[in-house]
Design a protein around this motif. Structure first.
Motif, PDB file in Angstrom:
ATOM      1  N   THR A  70      -1.124   4.239   6.301  1.00  0.00           N
ATOM      2  CA  THR A  70      -1.391   2.958   6.891  1.00  0.00           C
ATOM      3  C   THR A  70      -3.056   2.685   6.705  1.00  0.00           C
ATOM      4  OG1 THR A  70       0.182   3.332   8.468  1.00  0.00           O
ATOM      5  CG2 THR A  70      -1.707   1.692   9.023  1.00  0.00           C
ATOM      6  N   PRO A  71      -3.406   1.433   5.960  1.00  0.00           N
ATOM      7  CA  PRO A  71      -4.852   1.499   5.746  1.00  0.00           C
ATOM      8  C   PRO A  71      -5.589   1.630   6.986  1.00  0.00           C
ATOM      9  CG  PRO A  71      -3.649  -0.323   4.646  1.00  0.00           C
ATOM     10  CD  PRO A  71      -2.526   0.438   5.586  1.00  0.00           C
ATOM     11  N   SER A 131      -6.849   2.896   2.256  1.00  0.00           N
ATOM     12  CA  SER A 131      -5.500   3.704   2.432  1.00  0.00           C
ATOM     13  C   SER A 131      -5.690   4.749   1.542  1.00  0.00           C
ATOM     14  CB  SER A 131      -4.385   3.020   1.550  1.00  0.00           C
ATOM     15  OG  SER A 131      -3.191   3.748   1.852  1.00  0.00           O
ATOM     16  N   TYR A 186       0.778  -1.045  -0.011  1.00  0.00           N
ATOM     17  CA  TYR A 186       0.058   0.118  -0.090  1.00  0.00           C
ATOM     18  C   TYR A 186       0.995   1.271   0.155  1.00  0.00           C
ATOM     19  CZ  TYR A 186       1.092   0.213   5.036  1.00  0.00           C
ATOM     20  OH  TYR A 186       1.675   0.504   6.258  1.00  0.00           O
TER      21      TYR A 186
END
Length: 592
Positions: free
Chosen positions: A138-139, A133, A106
């Protein structure tokens, strides 16, 4: 842009906002096609303005392609958002960008966007377990809400902020509806407020629904071996159709909310709103229970509706177009021309803006000035996926090359050559169900044999094309030497199929090799698909980096688990500020 939404099963008919706010106040284009009938390659083609054979993103996973291959090939550094920002636009995106953007990669954010809120795998297809995301950070998990409501709130919030700025903007909104949830026998999940809608609805029984043996035996590869669908399967497929239709009501809400916000901000009349899908979908057609990945109209011909400045209201157009035409169209709208710095030199598509503004204009006739608009190239590499009610059945030998001739004033055909060496030819005007394969006995009919030789030449040109030759593959099919121009406007001897069928060109078309594959492979490999026309076809390699033997990233974290159904009536207009109150970053353990 929805994910796997059909045109020919009538799903748009059950979306009231799409019908009222887009179709009735804009133009529906009935002859719009994808270049590859599968998610990731179709999206790559749209974002790069190139045919699948030039992006080399040909599947949803390695080795054919996914987000990792997109990164390694360098295409992430030179595609639509980069060009739009060069033109002075904010370029933003909410939703699914491409298969393979996940919790492992990501941080390698999709390039060029001024803002992007991206769905991440392995959560992309979980309707009640939304993880995204923001700009490669950070998701974040958004528990307690259905994906449609989260995406709608995010889209409305972005329009509010974008419309307060001086810059014009592009906003892509890409829900994963009505894609099935991943897992054996899983279906799309609608917002809970719609789970009782459409009781008794059934999948349409069109001409090619579960056909008898006399038609099925005319098919090729794995399709011809499909058994008749039994009553148990059909009942399940009707349930799948109902779930798809229910889930699309959530997308319909997004459309309604977006239109309302544009109107509230006073910019609706100065905004183009485009509604489409990354590919189509079939249920029961040609005895294939459900899925995509085929060249038939159900999979390749997609919903396409445009509302905006200069676009007539409540019209339906038969002018042809394809997803690879969208990037050049957006650049024209943004005021970026081929003479400007930053304009991509490799676009295979053409602008559709004039067609949008004049959708009832007279279609190109033969001889055709400029030519080629009637030729649609659809291709595929990899396995076919039959998404049965009990799980996905992979089918090998599903690679093919296809052209459609979609001229409304003349010949209309679908011609395909498969990696098995088999061919299909359908007269789509007299046979809209694409059932009677005219290629089977063509050698016994002089006129049919002549037609096949022309379509083979056209397919050879289309599978080899780049830039201008993709816009007009006829330009590669000019008898030499001693060429005598027939059309003084184009200086081309042949500009359309009717001209090509003149018997005096028999020897020329007989000299063109047959489109073929050495073997059935799950990805594009240049030596496997020789010959090309011309032999030194570039296949986009000058504009992307090598990706031989690339490897994909794999999510390995402990997944966030969500239980419950969301999308209640009370959550219908939930604000993003309310959703953010319970949002949580994934932990290192969950990221893996």
């Amino acid at each position: 842009m929805t994910d796997d939404q059909d045109l020919h099963l009538g799903s748009v008919d059950h979306q009231p906002f799409v019908k009222k706010e887009l179709a009735e106040k804009g133009t529906t284009f009935s002859q719009h096609y994808v270049t590859v009938a599968k998610c990731c390659p179709s999206r790559a083609s749209l974002l790069r303005g190139q045919a699948g054979h030039n992006t080399n993103i040909t599947e949803v996973s390695a080795p054919g392609g996914n987000y990792d291959k997109w990164l390694i090939s360098g295409q992430n550094e030179d595609y639509l958002p980069h060009w739009l920002t060069t033109a002075g636009y904010n370029a933003e995106y909410v939703g699914k960008i491409m298969n393979g953007y996940n919790t492992a990669n990501y941080e390698q954010v999709p390039g060029g966007w001024t803002y992007i809120q991206t769905a991440v795998d392995d959560y992309t297809y979980e309707y009640n377990n939304v993880v995204m995301s923001l700009n490669g950070e950070t998701p974040i998990s958004y528990p307690g809400y259905h994906q449609s409501d989260v995406y709608s709130a995010m889209a409305v919030d972005r329009i509010e902020k974008l419309s307060a700025q001086d810059k014009p903007f592009f906003l892509g909104i890409a829900p994963t509806t009505p894609h099935v949830e991943l897992g054996p026998g899983k279906w799309p999940v609608p917002p809970v407020r719609y789970e009782n809608e459409f009781n008794g609805i059934k999948a349409p029984r069109h001409l090619n629904w579960n056909p008898d043996d006399s038609y099925q035996q005319q098919k090729v590869s794995w399709i011809k071996n499909q058994e008749l669908l039994n009553d148990t399967t059909i009942e399940k497929l009707d349930g799948l159709y109902r779930a798809r239709t229910q889930s699309l009501l959530g997308v319909d809400d997004i459309v309604g909310d977006v239109i309302a916000k544009l109107e509230e901000r006073g910019i609706l009349d100065n905004t183009y709103v485009i509604y489409t899908s990354d590919n189509g979908w079939h249920i029961g057609n040609h005895r294939v229970s459900a899925g995509k990945s085929l060249h038939y109209r159900e999979d390749s011909n997609v919903p396409f509706i445009v509302r905006g400045p200069g676009v007539p209201a409540n019209k339906t157009s038969i002018l042809p177009g394809a997803h690879l035409d969208l990037a050049p169209t957006f650049l024209v709208i943004a005021g970026l021309t081929p003479d400007d710095e930053g304009y991509p030199p490799f676009l295979d598509g053409r602008s559709l803006l004039e067609d949008w503004k004049n959708p009832e204009g007279e279609p190109a006739r033969c001889p055709v000035s400029g030519g080629g608009r009637e030729v649609i190239n659809v291709e595929y590499w990899g396995r076919g996926e039959e998404e049965t009610p009990w799980g996905v059945i992979p089918h090998p030998n599903n690679s093919y090359k296809t052209i459609r001739v979609v001229r409304p004033d003349g010949a209309t055909y679908l011609y395909s050559k498969w990696c098995t060496g088999e061919a299909e030819l359908y007269d789509t005007a007299s046979d809209p169900g694409e059932l009677t394969n005219l290629a089977l006995n063509a050698d016994q009919d002089e006129e049919m044999s002549r037609l096949l030789s022309r379509l083979n030449g056209l397919l050879m040109a289309a599978k080899s094309c780049a830039v201008d030759t993709c816009r007009n593959p006829w330009s590669l099919l000019q008898p030499e030497p001693e060429r005598r121009a027939v059309d003084t406007r184009t200086n081309l001897t042949i500009t359309c199929l009717e001209q090509a069928l003149d018997p005096k060109f028999d020897d020329f078309f007989a000299s063109i090799p047959q489109v073929s594959f050495e073997q059935c492979m799950p990805y594009q490999y240049r030596p496997n698909e020789v010959p090309y026309w011309p032999e030194d076809a570039g296949l986009g390699e000058a504009y992307r980096k090598p990706t031989d033997n690339y490897q994909s990233s794999s999510p390995s974290g402990k997944k966030v688990v969500s239980t419950g159904k969301f999308g209640t009536a009370e959550q219908r207009n939930v604000a993003l500020s309310e959703i953010l109150k319970t949002a949580k970053e994934l932990t290192p353990d969950q990221l893996g």
